[in-house]
Design an enzyme around this catalytic site. Structure first.
Site, mmCIF file in Angstrom:
data_model
loop_
_atom_site.group_PDB
_atom_site.id
_atom_site.type_symbol
_atom_site.label_atom_id
_atom_site.label_comp_id
_atom_site.label_asym_id
_atom_site.label_seq_id
_atom_site.Cartn_x
_atom_site.Cartn_y
_atom_site.Cartn_z
ATOM 1 N N ASN A 172 0.893 -1.188 -0.016
ATOM 2 C CA ASN A 172 0.207 0.016 0.082
ATOM 3 C C ASN A 172 0.797 1.467 -0.022
ATOM 4 O O ASN A 172 0.191 2.443 -0.342
ATOM 5 C CB ASN A 172 -0.961 0.025 1.106
ATOM 6 C CG ASN A 172 -0.371 0.129 2.395
ATOM 7 O OD1 ASN A 172 0.973 -0.467 2.704
ATOM 8 N ND2 ASN A 172 -0.980 0.664 3.561
ATOM 9 N N GLU A 268 6.223 -3.017 11.725
ATOM 10 C CA GLU A 268 5.062 -2.229 11.882
ATOM 11 C C GLU A 268 3.847 -2.960 10.932
ATOM 12 O O GLU A 268 3.831 -3.278 9.858
ATOM 13 C CB GLU A 268 5.244 -0.799 10.918
ATOM 14 C CG GLU A 268 6.372 -0.067 11.374
ATOM 15 C CD GLU A 268 6.084 0.719 12.863
ATOM 16 O OE1 GLU A 268 5.025 0.537 13.167
ATOM 17 O OE2 GLU A 268 7.013 1.077 13.508
ATOM 18 N N CYS A 302 -2.711 0.970 7.082
ATOM 19 C CA CYS A 302 -2.989 0.245 8.484
ATOM 20 C C CYS A 302 -3.679 1.293 9.350
ATOM 21 O O CYS A 302 -4.156 0.916 10.284
ATOM 22 C CB CYS A 302 -1.336 0.060 8.955
ATOM 23 S SG CYS A 302 -0.291 1.431 8.836
HETATM 24 P P1 NAP Z 1 1.942 -8.748 3.488
HETATM 25 O O1 NAP Z 1 1.107 -9.714 2.721
HETATM 26 O O2 NAP Z 1 2.134 -8.974 4.984
HETATM 27 O O3 NAP Z 1 3.174 -8.661 2.835
HETATM 28 C C1 NAP Z 1 4.010 -7.451 3.280
HETATM 29 C C2 NAP Z 1 5.384 -7.946 2.573
HETATM 30 O O4 NAP Z 1 5.940 -9.093 3.204
HETATM 31 C C3 NAP Z 1 5.635 -8.114 1.144
HETATM 32 O O5 NAP Z 1 6.728 -7.490 0.527
HETATM 33 C C4 NAP Z 1 5.474 -9.502 1.216
HETATM 34 O O6 NAP Z 1 6.162 -10.002 -0.118
HETATM 35 C C5 NAP Z 1 6.486 -9.960 2.157
HETATM 36 N N1 NAP Z 1 6.313 -11.265 2.756
HETATM 37 C C6 NAP Z 1 5.321 -12.289 2.456
HETATM 38 N N2 NAP Z 1 5.733 -13.327 2.992
HETATM 39 C C7 NAP Z 1 6.987 -13.177 3.524
HETATM 40 C C8 NAP Z 1 7.955 -14.034 4.240
HETATM 41 N N3 NAP Z 1 7.812 -15.362 4.477
HETATM 42 N N4 NAP Z 1 9.047 -13.720 4.473
HETATM 43 C C9 NAP Z 1 9.443 -12.313 4.197
HETATM 44 N N5 NAP Z 1 8.623 -11.455 3.701
HETATM 45 C C10 NAP Z 1 7.373 -12.062 3.067
HETATM 46 O O7 NAP Z 1 1.163 -7.428 3.709
HETATM 47 P P2 NAP Z 1 0.468 -6.246 2.618
HETATM 48 O O8 NAP Z 1 -0.669 -7.070 2.327
HETATM 49 O O9 NAP Z 1 1.321 -6.069 1.517
HETATM 50 O O10 NAP Z 1 0.172 -5.132 3.548
HETATM 51 C C11 NAP Z 1 -0.905 -4.804 4.124
HETATM 52 C C12 NAP Z 1 -0.784 -5.102 5.639
HETATM 53 O O11 NAP Z 1 0.121 -4.648 5.914
HETATM 54 C C13 NAP Z 1 -2.118 -4.662 6.490
HETATM 55 O O12 NAP Z 1 -2.171 -5.482 7.421
HETATM 56 C C14 NAP Z 1 -1.585 -3.549 6.956
HETATM 57 O O13 NAP Z 1 -2.384 -3.064 8.223
HETATM 58 C C15 NAP Z 1 -0.126 -3.856 7.116
HETATM 59 N N6 NAP Z 1 0.661 -2.415 7.104
HETATM 60 C C16 NAP Z 1 1.207 -1.844 8.309
HETATM 61 C C17 NAP Z 1 1.766 -0.601 8.198
HETATM 62 C C18 NAP Z 1 2.496 -0.223 9.608
HETATM 63 O O14 NAP Z 1 3.033 0.765 9.403
HETATM 64 N N7 NAP Z 1 1.823 -0.608 10.633
HETATM 65 C C19 NAP Z 1 1.923 0.219 7.202
HETATM 66 C C20 NAP Z 1 1.326 -0.489 5.901
HETATM 67 C C21 NAP Z 1 0.625 -1.879 5.932
HETATM 68 P P3 NAP Z 1 5.068 -10.444 -1.454
HETATM 69 O O15 NAP Z 1 4.393 -9.256 -1.926
HETATM 70 O O16 NAP Z 1 5.829 -10.947 -2.536
HETATM 71 O O17 NAP Z 1 4.167 -11.430 -0.920
HETATM 72 O O1 G3H Z 2 -0.433 1.601 5.910
HETATM 73 C C1 G3H Z 2 0.146 2.123 6.897
HETATM 74 C C2 G3H Z 2 0.702 3.368 6.754
HETATM 75 O O2 G3H Z 2 2.003 3.524 7.924
HETATM 76 C C3 G3H Z 2 -0.329 4.326 7.155
HETATM 77 O O3 G3H Z 2 0.321 5.701 6.890
HETATM 78 O O4 G3H Z 2 -1.295 7.365 8.058
HETATM 79 O O5 G3H Z 2 0.457 8.092 6.320
HETATM 80 O O6 G3H Z 2 -1.543 6.813 5.525
HETATM 81 P P1 G3H Z 2 -0.564 7.026 6.539
#
Ligand code: NAP
Ligand code: G3H
Length: 504
Positions: A172, A268, A302
């Site tokens: 995202n 995160e 997130c």
């Molecule tokens: P995701 O499916 O967990 O993927 C995140 C990253 O991890 C991708 O680059 C993915 O690669 C990689 N990955 C997957 N399996 C892995 C493994 N076994 N080892 C190492 N890396 C691996 O998350 P997403 O769907 O991209 O993002 C959405 C989620 O992120 C939501 O839950 C959101 O709340 C959270 N988020 C949190 C924050 C925060 O700052 N707290 C910010 C943004 C998003 P691939 O794409 O190749 O699978």
């Molecule tokens: O998706 C998670 C990001 O850390 C959120 O960043 O609050 O600036 O949109 P933002």
């Protein structure tokens, strides 16, 4: 069209052959020997944007080894030299914000305006990281606080890099949440391996070009593409990786924590941010904040507002205001800056629909939305949601906002804290004393008073409790997380002692 946009960035053809992007190893663009690729399609219309290499574990080994080999020389660079490179990179990002934002919009379906601001935000983050790095200080302490030690024992503390940092970002914010890891890692003197998200892999590949042109020596930052499920564990467990900075789902984050061993982690993860709205809140302001907070980038943040907990006195009025604002949101093409665009995949749409269906089956009231065309889901507002419904607890990562009506601040605090997540919380009220007291009770990283939940500005600390994360991000906090104190204790001997004429 895509190629035209890419050509605006000089030399970018070295990164790819037609639409096939290479990976970045030691300052050169390589074709993966795996012969396998991952297709990146526009989530809005399924147009092919490009392909990236699905690299092998041998190539993962190569990028990490190169990063390790370049560590010593990068550590030798001065802070000033590192800061200058980050500033040069920041300038390039600003210059290229239009084409980069355009590519970003195409590959993740983010509204064009927001995609460009993601690039500009990252440019500012690089500038601010250079400044913060230059401000770093150490400390010297005498031992004489404790009995038996005197001024002849002095500890000197300064910070040293951790080594090779593995940076893994989510779909995202593929550019910003990669940049927010690369910049502090480099400023702290580490070398870097980036594994971008598969959906969203193209824009972060441009960090290779940007940093090379900014003067970063080859091998200091390397980018490997490939599916997390195929090369993720190999990267995370590699013995030459010294620290992992990860942003993504709680599920993947917990998996990483299980397999990473004793490597330091900055995680995160997901959130379920709740907005507590008290009877005396400014409802216009509150409705603006919750609608923009819940629905920007179609809820794929997130920090999106993911639950509203209104008091009985204002719930009807607030839901009416929110509904009217939601009905004004434009749904459609990210290129035309529609507020609501496609979700990242049809799988994600199915998941969000499942949450809506569950809530409706269990008796919630549909106020608007619950319509889908391809990957676009209309912004959905649900009233009378109860704690028996999945939507009260699960993170949709889509455009749906549940109202869970509460009767007291105590009940709102209880429901907020019952969540497995603890990213941010919000309180809307004119009673700042009460807001402060509620804020102290919420088990989250950050509480926003009279504002939507959000990460920025990027020098603020950003962290989650419980399943929302581990460690603290934010410019100076990230630099700290990516370095460690080094302590040298000087034990001075009598030999050099000056004679002082002290009376007692
Ligand atoms: P995701 O499916 O967990 O993927 C995140 C990253 O991890 C991708 O680059 C993915 O690669 C990689 N990955 C997957 N399996 C892995 C493994 N076994 N080892 C190492 N890396 C691996 O998350 P997403 O769907 O991209 O993002 C959405 C989620 O992120 C939501 O839950 C959101 O709340 C959270 N988020 C949190 C924050 C925060 O700052 N707290 C910010 C943004 C998003 P691939 O794409 O190749 O699978
Ligand atoms: O998706 C998670 C990001 O850390 C959120 O960043 O609050 O600036 O949109 P933002």
């Amino acid at each position: 069209m895509m190629i035209d946009e890419l050509e605006k960035i000089s030399d970018s053809s070295i990164m790819r052959d037609n639409l096939d992007f290479r990976f970045f190893l030691a300052g050169t663009w390589k074709n993966s020997s795996s012969g396998k690729t991952i297709e990146i399609k526009n989530p809005y219309n399924q147009e092919l944007i490009g392909t990236v290499s699905a690299c092998s574990t041998e190539e993962a080994d190569q990028v990490i080894t190169i990063a390790k080999e370049n560590l010593e020389c990068w550590i030798e660079k001065t802070q000033r030299e590192r800061a200058d490179i980050l500033r040069n990179a920041a300038k390039l990002m600003k210059e290229w914000a239009d084409p980069l934002g355009y590519i970003l919009m195409k590959e993740i379906g983010k509204p064009l305006k927001s995609a460009k601001s993601e690039i500009i935000r990252t440019s500012e983050l690089f500038e601010a990281t250079a400044e913060a790095g230059l401000q770093q200080e150490g400390e010297a302490i005498y031992g004489d606080t404790f009995k038996g030690f005197g001024k002849d024992k002095i500890s000197m503390t300064y910070r040293v890099p951790l080594g090779v940092i593995l940076c893994i970002g989510p779909f995202n914010y593929p550019f910003n949440l990669t940049g927010s890891k690369i910049a502090p890692a480099l400023m702290a003197g580490n070398t870097v391996v980036v594994k971008p998200p598969s959906q969203g892999a193209i824009t972060p590949l441009f960090f290779g070009l940007i940093l090379e042109k900014a003067g970063l020596p080859p091998g200091v930052m390397n980018i490997i593409t490939g599916r997390g499920s195929e090369i993720g564990d190999y990267l995370v467990q590699h013995p030459l990786v010294n620290m992992i900075s990860f942003t993504g789902s709680s599920e993947t984050g917990k998996h990483l924590a299980n397999v990473a061993g004793m490597k330091p982690l900055l995680l995160e993860l997901g959130g379920k941010d709740a907005a507590i709205v008290l009877d005396d809140a400014n409802l216009e302001l509150t409705a603006d904040a919750i609608v923009s907070g819940a629905f920007s980038y179609s809820g794929q943040r997130c920090t999106a507002v993911k639950r509203v907990l209104p008091m009985p006195g204002i719930a009807d009025q607030l839901i009416e205001l929110a509904k009217n604002k939601i009905l004004n949101l434009k749904v459609g093409n990210p290129e035309e800056n529609a507020n609501i665009g496609p979700l990242i995949s049809s799988h994600q749409c199915d998941y969000v629909q499942g949450l809506i269906d569950d809530a409706l089956e269990k008796g919630s009231t549909l106020i608007c939305g619950n319509k889908r065309e391809d990957n676009i889901m209309w912004p959905t507002l649900l009233d009378n949601v109860t704690t028996e419904m999945r939507i009260a607890w699960e993170e949709p990562f889509g455009p749906v906002l549940p109202f869970i009506r509460v009767h007291s601040a105590e009940e709102a605090i209880e429901i907020s804290n019952k969540s497995e997540y603890g990213l941010q919380g919000m309180i809307f009220t004119e009673n700042i004393d009460l807001a402060f007291n509620i804020a102290q009770e919420l088990e989250v990283g950050t509480v926003q008073v009279n504002g939507k939940s959000e990460r920025g500005p990027d020098h603020f600390p950003f962290l989650g409790t419980k399943s929302s994360g581990l460690g603290t991000q934010g410019i100076k906090y990230s630099i700290e997380a990516m370095s460690r104190p080094k302590v040298i204790v000087m034990n001075l001997s009598e030999r050099g002692k000056l004679v002082k004429n002290c009376k007692y």
